[in-house]
Design an enzyme around this catalytic site. Structure first.
Site, short mmCIF file in Angstrom:
data_model
loop_
_atom_site.label_atom_id
_atom_site.label_comp_id
_atom_site.label_asym_id
_atom_site.label_seq_id
_atom_site.Cartn_x
_atom_site.Cartn_y
_atom_site.Cartn_z
N GLU A 1 31.66 -17.97 44.01
CA GLU A 1 30.54 -17.19 45.00
C GLU A 1 31.79 -15.76 44.95
O GLU A 1 30.53 -14.75 45.47
CB GLU A 1 30.51 -17.73 46.36
CG GLU A 1 29.53 -18.58 45.93
CD GLU A 1 29.82 -19.68 46.92
OE1 GLU A 1 28.87 -19.33 48.33
OE2 GLU A 1 30.35 -20.87 47.27
N LYS B 1 44.10 7.05 42.49
CA LYS B 1 44.28 5.17 42.40
C LYS B 1 44.13 4.08 43.21
O LYS B 1 44.46 2.67 41.80
CB LYS B 1 46.11 5.85 41.98
CG LYS B 1 46.52 7.38 41.48
CD LYS B 1 48.29 7.11 41.97
CE LYS B 1 48.57 8.67 41.12
NZ LYS B 1 47.99 9.59 41.65
N ASN C 1 31.24 -26.65 47.68
CA ASN C 1 30.49 -25.61 47.66
C ASN C 1 31.40 -24.95 46.12
O ASN C 1 32.50 -24.68 46.02
CB ASN C 1 30.97 -24.69 48.82
CG ASN C 1 30.34 -25.10 50.18
OD1 ASN C 1 29.68 -25.88 49.78
ND2 ASN C 1 30.58 -25.02 51.37
N LYS D 1 29.77 -32.00 52.03
CA LYS D 1 29.45 -30.43 50.73
C LYS D 1 31.09 -30.21 49.99
O LYS D 1 31.80 -30.03 49.87
CB LYS D 1 29.86 -29.24 52.57
CG LYS D 1 28.94 -29.77 52.76
CD LYS D 1 27.50 -28.23 52.22
CE LYS D 1 27.17 -27.64 52.75
NZ LYS D 1 26.16 -26.62 51.55
N1 ARG Z 1 51.30 13.05 44.15
C1 ARG Z 1 50.73 13.20 43.72
C2 ARG Z 1 49.35 12.87 42.63
O1 ARG Z 1 49.15 11.47 42.36
C3 ARG Z 1 51.54 13.66 42.77
C4 ARG Z 1 50.28 15.61 42.06
C5 ARG Z 1 51.32 16.32 42.66
N2 ARG Z 1 51.04 17.57 42.23
C6 ARG Z 1 51.14 18.57 43.67
N3 ARG Z 1 50.90 19.06 42.83
N4 ARG Z 1 50.47 18.46 45.08
O2 ARG Z 1 48.07 12.94 42.00
#
Ligand code: ARG
Length: 479
Positions: free
Chosen positions: A311, A346, A306, A304
């Site tokens: 993928e 985030k 691959n 093989k």
């Molecule tokens: N760690 C917070 C965030 O990422 C920062 C802002 C916090 N603000 C608040 N009013 N508690 O959103």
């Protein structure tokens, strides 16, 4: 638990043990300590530490502006800038103490600043809130991510261009419904992706233009009573202007969503190319070879090889779509302005861009690595009566048949060839003349894949000269 004040921090100077309830920066009106579980769900330093550089840049611009407008003294500003530079060095050197008890990157930086320079640190948060601070930091991060992604897309386009140029006239089957349709060239096929990725880069560039306004100075939500100069901080941070509404500045994350939408479309394109690489690599197709650099073996089947990288690129598209969906769902029910839900903006964004970066780099590597097996492609290009349209076009051009009649005659020719077990160029002239008496020997010239592609000279068509013209155009765009 909110942080709606612009007050000086009340944090004790000494570092505390992670996970211990202490008096937080917002602790003035609290007499009890947060529950361990409150801390556990609240803490974001584990992921928002990736905003450290942006946080420092924002603070430096803010401090300089506060001094310029006379809100803080130049001694305090100097102390703050010196402290922020020291923190920058600690972060670069890996010695910065990231601490859970300070929740997030903003309060970690401020707490450290206080340890380094003393009470002057408390003046930095004048006319600012974590709400505009995080909106700024995150916007700076996404803006940089968009710029980086455009560069990575262009590197992939360059790899595709180089491959396309080397194989501008290597014929291969073009498909619709994954059935052989008409011959095309390998260079032409690769250039289709150059177009797609060009639009992707354009989407990131557009998103960047739209997000290029600074939210700093919106403060908690309503703006500031201090005589701040938002135009100055915007300019210092490379923004075109400050944002025009303080509520919107702290409440919206459409800049991240737009970037993730662009990322999802780009990942979808990457996934289609990855899928084609997987198909082309099968022994049944045998269109390309990938070196050992981008393939893996099987622990049980010694024969093989691959296409795992392809993928995985294909699978990464799922992550981008998930990130976009995740952030959309976080945002969709939030009343204005800031809610703590938004802290969850985030992780999907970081993960989405991490996945996209890896996929773009791996794809550029694979494209440079892959070698077409031109004899197999050429053989397949002639199979499946792929030049049937060329026969129909010839009947229209030379015998003046209406296209519908030509289509019918050609269909009959394909049927006859199938009965005789040959391809179209192998069909005797007498057989063709039995279907349309005017057909002459000249028809055979249009029935090879090479003549077929050479005839498709319309702008953007698969004729090698057209492909080369597009390669030239893209080289100029990317220069
Ligand atoms: N760690 C917070 C965030 O990422 C920062 C802002 C916090 N603000 C608040 N009013 N508690 O959103």
């Amino acid at each position: 638990m909110t942080d709606d004040s612009s007050d000086a921090p009340k944090t004790p100077a000494a570092p505390k043990k992670t996970g211990q309830a202490g008096q937080a920066m917002w602790g003035g009106r609290f007499s009890g300590k947060p529950a361990e579980l409150m801390q556990a769900i609240n803490v974001s330093i584990g992921f928002d530490r990736r905003l450290a550089a942006q946080d420092l840049a924002g603070s430096r611009a803010h401090a300089a502006m506060l001094r310029k407008v006379g809100v803080i003294s130049s001694e305090d500003e100097t102390a703050i800038q010196t402290g922020l530079a020291a923190i920058e060095a600690e972060i670069a050197g890996g010695t910065f103490p990231y601490r859970d008890e300070f929740e997030d990157i903003h309060m970690n930086v401020e707490a450290r600043l206080r340890e380094l320079i003393g009470p002057a640190a408390g003046r930095l948060h004048t006319a600012r809130s974590r709400n505009d601070q995080v909106a700024l930091d995150f916007r700076l991060w996404v803006r940089e991510a968009c710029e980086r992604t455009v560069g990575q897309i262009q590197a992939l386009q360059r790899a595709l261009l180089a491959k396309a140029e080397a194989h501008a006239d290597a014929v291969m089957p073009g498909f619709t419904h994954l059935q052989p349709a008409q011959p095309v060239t390998f260079g032409h096929h690769l250039m289709a992706y150059v177009e797609m990725f060009g639009r992707d880069a354009g989407r990131f560039a557009d998103a960047k233009l739209r997000m290029n306004e600074s939210p700093l100075g919106a403060a908690a939500l309503a703006g500031s009573s201090f005589p701040i100069d938002r135009h100055a901080t915007a300019a210092a941070l490379g923004f075109a202007a400050p944002t025009g509404n303080s509520l919107d500045s702290v409440a919206d994350r459409d800049f991240a969503l737009e970037a993730l939408a662009a990322g999802s479309i780009c990942a979808m394109h990457l996934s289609r190319l990855a899928e084609e690489i997987v198909i082309w690599m099968t022994p049944q197709f045998g269109f390309i070879r990938l070196s050992d650099a981008f393939t893996t073996g099987s622990s049980i089947m010694p024969q093989k090889k691959n296409p795992d990288a392809a993928e995985l690129v294909r699978a990464k598209a799922g992550r981008l779509l998930a990130s976009f969906t995740q952030l959309s769902v976080v945002m969709k029910g939030l009343p204005l302005t800031y809610s703590k839900d938004m802290q969850e903006d985030k992780v999907p964004t970081f993960e989405g861009f991490d996945a996209l970066e890896l996929a773009l780099l791996a794809m550029a590597g694979m494209v440079a690595d892959l070698q077409p097996i031109v004899e197999n492609m050429a053989k397949a290009a002639g199979a499946g009566f792929s030049t049937a349209t060329d026969l129909a076009d010839w009947l229209v051009r030379e015998l003046d048949l209406p296209f519908r009649d030509a289509h019918h005659v050609t269909g009959a020719a394909v049927k006859r060839a199938e009965q005789l077990g040959c391809d179209l160029p192998g069909l005797p002239l007498s057989e063709l003349q039995a279907l349309a008496p005017g057909i002459t020997e000249g028809v055979y010239a249009v029935l090879t894949p090479e003549s077929s592609v050479a005839s498709r000279k319309s702008y953007g068509g698969t004729a090698p000269d057209q492909v080369r013209a597009q390669i030239k155009r893209w080289k100029e765009i990317l220069a």
